[in-house]
Structures are given as structure tokens and as C-alpha cells.
Design a protein around this motif. Structure first.
Motif, PDB file in Angstrom:
ATOM      1  N   UNK A 409       0.824  -1.218   0.000  1.00 56.55           N
ATOM      2  CA  UNK A 409       0.000   0.000   0.000  1.00 56.55           C
ATOM      3  C   UNK A 409       0.850   1.257   0.000  1.00 56.55           C
ATOM      4  N   UNK A 410       2.133   1.128   0.351  1.00 61.80           N
ATOM      5  CA  UNK A 410       3.011   2.290   0.381  1.00 61.80           C
ATOM      6  C   UNK A 410       3.806   2.442  -0.909  1.00 61.80           C
ATOM      7  N   UNK A 411       4.277   1.325  -1.492  1.00 57.37           N
ATOM      8  CA  UNK A 411       5.143   1.479  -2.665  1.00 57.37           C
ATOM      9  C   UNK A 411       4.433   1.270  -3.997  1.00 57.37           C
ATOM     10  N   UNK A 412       3.294   0.580  -4.017  1.00 61.36           N
ATOM     11  CA  UNK A 412       2.579   0.396  -5.294  1.00 61.36           C
ATOM     12  C   UNK A 412       2.078   1.735  -5.849  1.00 61.36           C
ATOM     13  N   UNK A 413       1.450   2.625  -5.042  1.00 63.59           N
ATOM     14  CA  UNK A 413       1.046   3.936  -5.585  1.00 63.59           C
ATOM     15  C   UNK A 413       2.225   4.745  -6.110  1.00 63.59           C
ATOM     16  N   UNK A 414       3.384   4.636  -5.435  1.00 66.24           N
ATOM     17  CA  UNK A 414       4.569   5.350  -5.910  1.00 66.24           C
ATOM     18  C   UNK A 414       4.992   4.807  -7.275  1.00 66.24           C
ATOM     19  N   UNK A 415       4.960   3.473  -7.403  1.00 68.65           N
ATOM     20  CA  UNK A 415       5.319   2.858  -8.686  1.00 68.65           C
ATOM     21  C   UNK A 415       4.360   3.285  -9.786  1.00 68.65           C
ATOM     22  N   UNK A 416       3.077   3.410  -9.463  1.00 77.12           N
ATOM     23  CA  UNK A 416       2.092   3.823 -10.477  1.00 77.12           C
ATOM     24  C   UNK A 416       2.314   5.272 -10.894  1.00 77.12           C
ATOM     25  N   UNK A 417       2.557   6.163  -9.924  1.00 77.66           N
ATOM     26  CA  UNK A 417       2.746   7.579 -10.239  1.00 77.66           C
ATOM     27  C   UNK A 417       4.030   7.827 -11.022  1.00 77.66           C
ATOM     28  N   UNK A 418       5.066   7.050 -10.731  1.00 81.27           N
ATOM     29  CA  UNK A 418       6.372   7.285 -11.356  1.00 81.27           C
ATOM     30  C   UNK A 418       6.551   6.537 -12.669  1.00 81.27           C
ATOM     31  N   UNK A 419       5.623   5.639 -13.005  1.00 78.40           N
ATOM     32  CA  UNK A 419       5.766   4.847 -14.223  1.00 78.40           C
ATOM     33  C   UNK A 419       6.564   3.573 -14.027  1.00 78.40           C
ATOM     34  N   UNK A 420       7.070   3.339 -12.805  1.00 81.14           N
ATOM     35  CA  UNK A 420       7.840   2.122 -12.541  1.00 81.14           C
ATOM     36  C   UNK A 420       6.958   0.886 -12.454  1.00 81.14           C
ATOM     37  N   UNK A 421       5.638   1.094 -12.435  1.00 76.09           N
ATOM     38  CA  UNK A 421       4.710  -0.028 -12.319  1.00 76.09           C
ATOM     39  C   UNK A 421       4.829  -0.983 -13.494  1.00 76.09           C
ATOM     40  N   UNK A 422       5.234  -0.492 -14.665  1.00 74.12           N
ATOM     41  CA  UNK A 422       5.360  -1.359 -15.833  1.00 74.12           C
ATOM     42  C   UNK A 422       6.503  -2.349 -15.629  1.00 74.12           C
ATOM     43  N   UNK A 423       7.655  -1.868 -15.171  1.00 69.31           N
ATOM     44  CA  UNK A 423       8.776  -2.772 -14.888  1.00 69.31           C
ATOM     45  C   UNK A 423       8.459  -3.700 -13.731  1.00 69.31           C
ATOM     46  N   UNK A 424       7.778  -3.157 -12.718  1.00 70.68           N
ATOM     47  CA  UNK A 424       7.400  -3.973 -11.576  1.00 70.68           C
ATOM     48  C   UNK A 424       6.451  -5.092 -12.005  1.00 70.68           C
ATOM     49  N   UNK A 425       5.468  -4.743 -12.841  1.00 72.15           N
ATOM     50  CA  UNK A 425       4.514  -5.740 -13.322  1.00 72.15           C
ATOM     51  C   UNK A 425       5.184  -6.820 -14.157  1.00 72.15           C
ATOM     52  N   UNK A 426       6.147  -6.414 -14.973  1.00 69.40           N
ATOM     53  CA  UNK A 426       6.858  -7.403 -15.787  1.00 69.40           C
ATOM     54  C   UNK A 426       7.676  -8.342 -14.901  1.00 69.40           C
ATOM     55  N   UNK A 427       8.262  -7.815 -13.829  1.00 71.91           N
ATOM     56  CA  UNK A 427       9.018  -8.651 -12.887  1.00 71.91           C
ATOM     57  C   UNK A 427       8.111  -9.723 -12.277  1.00 71.91           C
ATOM     58  N   UNK A 428       6.913  -9.328 -11.840  1.00 67.61           N
ATOM     59  CA  UNK A 428       5.978 -10.278 -11.237  1.00 67.61           C
ATOM     60  C   UNK A 428       5.523 -11.304 -12.275  1.00 67.61           C
ATOM     61  N   UNK A 429       5.222 -10.835 -13.483  1.00 64.03           N
ATOM     62  CA  UNK A 429       4.736 -11.722 -14.541  1.00 64.03           C
ATOM     63  C   UNK A 429       5.769 -12.799 -14.873  1.00 64.03           C
ATOM     64  N   UNK A 430       7.017 -12.415 -15.044  1.00 62.38           N
ATOM     65  CA  UNK A 430       8.066 -13.380 -15.397  1.00 62.38           C
ATOM     66  C   UNK A 430       8.280 -14.383 -14.265  1.00 62.38           C
ATOM     67  N   UNK A 431       8.300 -13.887 -13.014  1.00 60.76           N
ATOM     68  CA  UNK A 431       8.475 -14.796 -11.884  1.00 60.76           C
ATOM     69  C   UNK A 431       7.332 -15.778 -11.764  1.00 60.76           C
ATOM     70  N   UNK A 432       6.097 -15.315 -11.973  1.00 60.34           N
ATOM     71  CA  UNK A 432       4.931 -16.202 -11.893  1.00 60.34           C
ATOM     72  C   UNK A 432       4.983 -17.285 -12.967  1.00 60.34           C
TER      73      UNK A 432
END
Length: 615
Positions: A409-432
Motif C-alpha cells: 500500500x506504500x510502494x505500489x502507488x509510488x510505482x504507479x505515479x512514477x511509471x515504474x509499475x510497468x517494470x514492476x509488473x513485468x518482474x511479477x509476470x516473469x516470476x509467476x
């Protein structure tokens, strides 16, 4: 005739009365013809005089006197034009007597549509045409013209203008020079304080209409007076020019960068942020960028100078802020930065300074976390009340080397606002996908669900990233469930359906996360290739306590059954909640009653080695 009539006998007069009357009429007609001839001769002399006067006027008056005719079919011409036509358009009157198109080809490309529109409006309303415009001529180059004309309507539907056009280039140059002196800094060419105040007034009005927020940055160079005193104003001016160039080069299209004093500059950020927190974050990032741009050494006349600045930030609107209030607040914040500095940044509101600084620090540390492996994958299993484990949702956790575990709840909004959510999402997708491949290899019938943010789904590379993650891991698509939100699905339904179908053709399935909190309707649910709905945990939490929440849960279950969609209830924590869901027809649950989130490798190891786990 009268003499003959006087001397003639009475009988003769009576017999020839008709003859005499005709003769008298002929005499009178001759007299009238002579009178008309004299009038015509006088008129001709006046006409020749008028033509000479018109010729003298058109020859000596600067510009062109003309008639311009616009026909109903759109064709136009100049039936009359004085010799000045050449000086105004570099065409002769004969060249445009039948066709005016060459004149329009001389108009500046940026002014052509405006001039044409004004002429059409004058023709439609029969109002005078008055306009300043530019022409680009073969010999004279770019020049300014001022036109005035009065239209009249003709019986054939044409409109005929009578008017004149003059050269106003010198006047325009003086006008531009006066405007430059009034609104722009003479040294740097940047806008001055007057422009800033006008723009800020507009932005405050916009903020009042849209509830958006902006920011004003006050930039003051540190120790600049010492440079001026030691090296002279010539060197000081060169440094100011370089500072102005660096500030302007980083400005966005909606920003106003201005010089408002000797070594004082202002950056006005438009009211485009959703709220004050968002505006403060943007302002902090811009201030950091300014600090970086100014930190590079400046080479002036063989000497290198290091320039720093103190930056004060005021976010607007705040209460009843006016123009002077915002400028005063930014100025106050700048002096606070100077006290802490040099080369410091300060907000007018101290608490905002701390919040934004912490957020920005986390944003920078998240960038490092993505590079250094601080992010970890966790899972929360999904269990069928009839058959046991059926799947798991893959989650991401951040284990900071100093701060410890940072909640999503603290770092996901930061990732969304900064655009880092795309890299973060790809990291989760590849690991899954890597874990999914291991499950499939040993025949464990368990699907893995991955949350997909709106920014990630809308990224042009998303479909390709999913395909690559499956191919590189060796996982089959039928074990991967992508969870999306309702708000995302209705943004561009046609494009969304196309992307979803590209992936469902590979076996990938889609789930609507937090269902019931957004735009729940049968229309888009039927149109989309969906596999699953997830009942939001806030409704599950109300089971046994809120009749309204229970009714919503029953409705969602009914919709899923109607559309033949799989159903998962999130946030199940008690047996009573599980029993209610089972009774209503939702048998798959996820929540603390099943399991708390746990590291994915630990979960995988226990799943693949049940005997060791029980031991």
C-alpha cells in the motif's frame, strides 16, 4: 412662325393649325437636344476630371485602392486595382483582373485560413472587413499588411468590396519591440514578472474551475553577488544567460520560466495535478531536475564557475490564495531553503516538505530495488471448499535493507505515479510464469493469478511481454490468470477486447479484480472474453454484519452464474463467511482463513514436497 400667324388671314391659321403645332414641337425638341448636349459635355468634363483625380490619388496614396469581387461559385477577382497592387502583392492589376488566386498564394501560410475566414464572415454579414495579416513576397520577403474594405451585395449573388490595403511592417516591428520591452527580460529574453502574474492569474482561475493544483518554484542563485563583485557584470550576465538557457531547456510545454529580478527566476507549473500531494510531488521532481541542471560547471571566458540555487516551492491553490499570496509563499519558501542551504529545496508548508521528500526518496529507492533484487514474490492460495487447492494469487513484497518490509500500500502507488509499475509488473509476470512452469511439469493442477495495472495493460508492449514470459519459461497459458480492474476494461472497449483475445488465443484467462466496486454491468461483461470474477473483500467483510453487503455478494454470485463465469471471494477470514459463500454458490475462497501470503519459493517447496513439509 409667329409673324406669319399674326399677318395671315384667320382661315389660313385655322387650316394650318395642326401643321404649325407639329412645327413648334420640332423646334422645341431641337432646343431640348442642344440643352442635353451641353449637359453631357459638362458631365464628360467632370468625368475626365474625376478619373484624373482617382489616378492621382491611386498613384500618390501608399498602398492599393481596389475592388474585390467574390462570386457565388467561390471564384474571385479584382475588377479594379490601382498601380499600388505591385507594391502590396508584387502582382499587376491586369494579373488579377479575372482571377485573384495569385494574391492568396502570397499570404503567409499561418494567416491564410484566418484571412479567408474573415472575408467569408464579411460576405455573409455584409460587415466591413478590417484585418492585419502577413504576406511572403518574392522580392520583399515577409511583410505586414493592413486591409480595410466595405462590402456590397450584387444582384447576381456576388459580393463586391471597395477598399484599400497598406503596408504596416514598420508599425508592427515597433509594436513587437514595445511588447518585447514590456513583457520580456532584456538580457535573457525570458518572460518577466508581468507575464508571470498574468499567467498565474489564469492558472488560479483554471484551478478554481477544475479543482486541479499547480506549483510555483522560486529559484534564487546562491552567492551570485560575489561573482558580480569579483568578476564584473559582464561575466555575471554571461552566467545569467547560461542559467536562463538551462532552465528553459528543461521546461515543459505548459510551464512558464521567467526572470523576475537580478538573479531570481520563477518556474510556474500549470494547474494539472489531481491534488496538492500530486502537485507537490511533481514540483519536487522539477526542483530536483533544476538543481541537477544548474549543478554542472559553466565555462565563461576561459573560467569555470559552479552555480547553485536555493529553490522555494508553493503549491496552489490553498484556501483563498491570490496572485500575490502564491508569489509571497514561494519567496518565503526560497528564503527558508537559503537558511538550510546553499543548494537546498524547501516547501512553504514544512509538513509537505517532509512527506514529499520521503516519497521521492522511496521512489528512488524503488528504482534500486528493481535492479538489486530487493523485491520478492509471495503467494496467497485459493481453495475450493469442495476439492482443496485450485490456485494462488502472486503478490510482490519489498524487503528494504534498512527499512525492512515495506507494505504494498506504500510502494505500489509510488510505482504507479512514477511509471515504474510497468517494470514492476513485468518482474511479477516473469516470476509467476517460471513457477507456473514448475507446477505444470510435475502435474500440479494449480493456476497462478497476476495483477495487471492499467498502465501495464495499456502499454503497447504488454501482449508481447506476456507471450515472451510464457515462451521463455515454458509455461502453458491455460495456467495463467491476469487480474484487471473494471475501470480499465471500459476505457477503450474495442482495443481491450482485441488485446484480451490475442492472449486468450494462447490459453491465458482474465479475471475482474475487486468486482462490484466499479462499473459492474452485464453489457461489458458479455462483450469481454472473461474467465472469472473476484468478489471484493470489503463486501465479504460485511457478511454477517451488513444486509446490504450480503445482498451485493448474492447479486455478484448470480451475475457470475448467469454469465457462466468462475467466481473467487477475496478476504475470507472466518468460517461463517465461508459457510455463507458456500451456501450462496461461491465455493472458491481466498484470504487469511485459507492462508496468509507467504514467500513463493517456500510455498512451492511445500507443495512439491508434502511429506517434508508435514515433517
Amino acid at each position: 412662325t409667329l409673324c406669319i400667324m399674326d399677318r395671315a388671314p384667320r382661315e389660313l391659321v385655322e387650316n394650318d393649325r395642326e401643321t404649325l403645332r407639329v412645327l413648334a414641337q420640332q423646334v422645341m425638341a431641337q432646343l431640348d437636344l442642344r440643352r442635353q448636349y451641353r449637359l453631357l459635355a459638362a458631365s464628360s468634363r467632370e468625368s475626365r476630371s474625376s478619373r484624373k483625380l482617382l489616378a492621382a490619388l491611386s498613384h500618390n496614396v501608399p498602398g492599393v485602392i481596389y475592388q474585390y469581387r467574390l462570386y457565388p461559385d467561390g471564384h474571385s477577382s479584382f475588377p479594379f486595382a490601382s498601380e499600388g497592387m505591385w507594391s502590396i502583392y508584387e502582382v499587376t492589376p491586369e494579373q488579377v483582373a479575372e482571377d485573384a488566386s495569385i494574391v492568396f498564394s502570397r499570404l503567409h501560410p499561418d494567416d491564410l485560413d484566418v484571412v479567408s475566414a474573415e472575408i467569408r464572415e464579411s460576405a455573409q454579414n455584409l460587415t466591413p472587413w478590417q484585418q492585419d495579416f502577413r504576406v511572403v513576397l518574392p522580392l520583399q520577403g515577409e511583410r505586414w499588411r493592413r486591409g480595410n474594405a466595405q462590402p456590397e451585395w450584387l444582384e447576381d449573388g456576388s459580393v463586391l468590396w471597395h477598399g484599400f490595403i497598406t503596408d504596416v511592417t514598420d508599425y508592427k516591428r515597433v509594436e513587437q519591440r514595445v511588447h518585447q520591452l514590456a513583457y520580456f527580460d532584456t538580457l535573457t529574453g525570458l518572460p518577466n514578472r508581468v507575464v508571470v502574474m498574468n499567467r498565474l492569474e489564469d492558472q488560479l482561475a483554471q484551478a478554481a474551475r477544475t479543482d486541479a493544483c499547480g506549483a510555483l518554484l522560486f529559484v534564487d542563485l546562491d552567492n551570485f553577488k560575489q561573482v558580480n563583485d569579483a568578476r564584473g557584470h559582464r561575466i555575471g550576465d554571461r552566467i545569467l544567460l547560461e542559467v536562463a538557457a538551462r532552465l528553459a531547456s528543461g521546461a515543459g510545454p505548459e510551464e512558464c520560466v521567467a526572470r523576475v529580478g537580478g538573479d531570481e527566476f520563477v518556474v510556474l507549473m500549470a494547474a494539472q495535478a489531481a491534488d496538492r500531494e500530486d502537485a507537490a510531488r511533481r514540483a519536487m521532481l522539477r526542483a530536483e531536475e533544476i538543481r541537477q541542471r544548474l549543478s554542472g560547471r559553466m565555462d565563461v571566458e576561459g573560467q569555470r564557475y559552479k552555480v547553485t540555487a536555493s529553490i522555494g516551492i508553493a503549491v496552489y491553490p490553498c484556501g483563498r490564495d491570490g496572485i500575490d499570496d502564491v508569489i509571497r509563499e514561494a519567496d518565503t519558501a526560497m528564503y527558508r531553503a537559503k537558511r538550510n542551504g546553499p543548494n537546498e529545496i524547501a516547501f512553504f508548508e514544512p509538513h509537505m516538505q517532509q512527506e514529499v521528500a520521503e516519497r521521492l526518496e522511496l521512489e528512488q529507492e524503488l528504482e534500486e530495488a528493481l535492479r538489486s533484487g530487493q523485491l520478492q514474490l509471495h503467494v496467497q492460495p485459493q481453495r475450493s471448499l469442495r476439492s482443496g487447492l485450485v490456485g494462488a494469487e502472486v503478490l510482490v513484497r519489498w524487503k528494504h535493507p534498512v527499512r525492512g518490509m515495506i507494505p504494498p500500500s506504500q510502494f505500489i502507488p509510488i510505482a504507479e505515479d512514477s511509471g515504474q509499475i510497468i517494470r514492476l509488473g513485468e518482474f511479477v509476470l516473469r516470476g509467476a510464469c517460471l513457477v507456473l512452469a514448475q507446477l505444470q511439469q510435475v502435474g500440479v493442477p494449480c493456476s497462478l493469478s497476476v495483477n495487471v495495472s492499467p498502465a501495464q495493460f495499456l502499454d503497447p508492449r504488454f501482449v508481447r511481454q506476456v507471450r515472451q514470459a510464457l515462451e521463455e519459461s515454458g509455461a502453458r497459458g491455460d495456467g495463467l490468470v491476469l487480474e484487471v480492474t473494471e475501470g480499465l476494461l471500459i476505457r477503450d472497449l474495442e482495443s481491450t477486447i482485441r488485446r484480451m483475445k490475442e492472449l486468450t488465443s494462447r490459453g491465458v484467462r482474465f479475471s475482474v479484480d475487486d468486482f462490484g466496486t466499479g462499473y459492474s454491468n452485464l453489457g461489458y461483461l458479455q462483450a469481454l472474453p472473461l474467465h472469472e470474477l473476484k468478489v471484493d473483500k470489503r463486501f465479504v467483510a460485511g457478511i454477517g454484519r451488513s444486509a446490504g453487503d450480503e445482498a451485493i455478494v448474492r447479486t455478484i454470485i448470480s451475475m457470475a452464474r448467469l454469465l457462466s463465469l468462475h467466481l473467487v471471494a477475496e478476504g475470507v477470514e472466518t468460517e461463517a463467511q465461508a459457510s455463507f459463500l458456500d451456501l450462496e454458490g461461491c465455493e472458491v475462497i481466498q484470504g487469511y482463513l485459507v492462508s496468509h501470503p507467504q514467500p513463493i519459493q517456500s510455498w512451492l517447496h511445500a507443495l512439491l514436497n508434502p511429506s517434508k513439509a508435514s515433517a
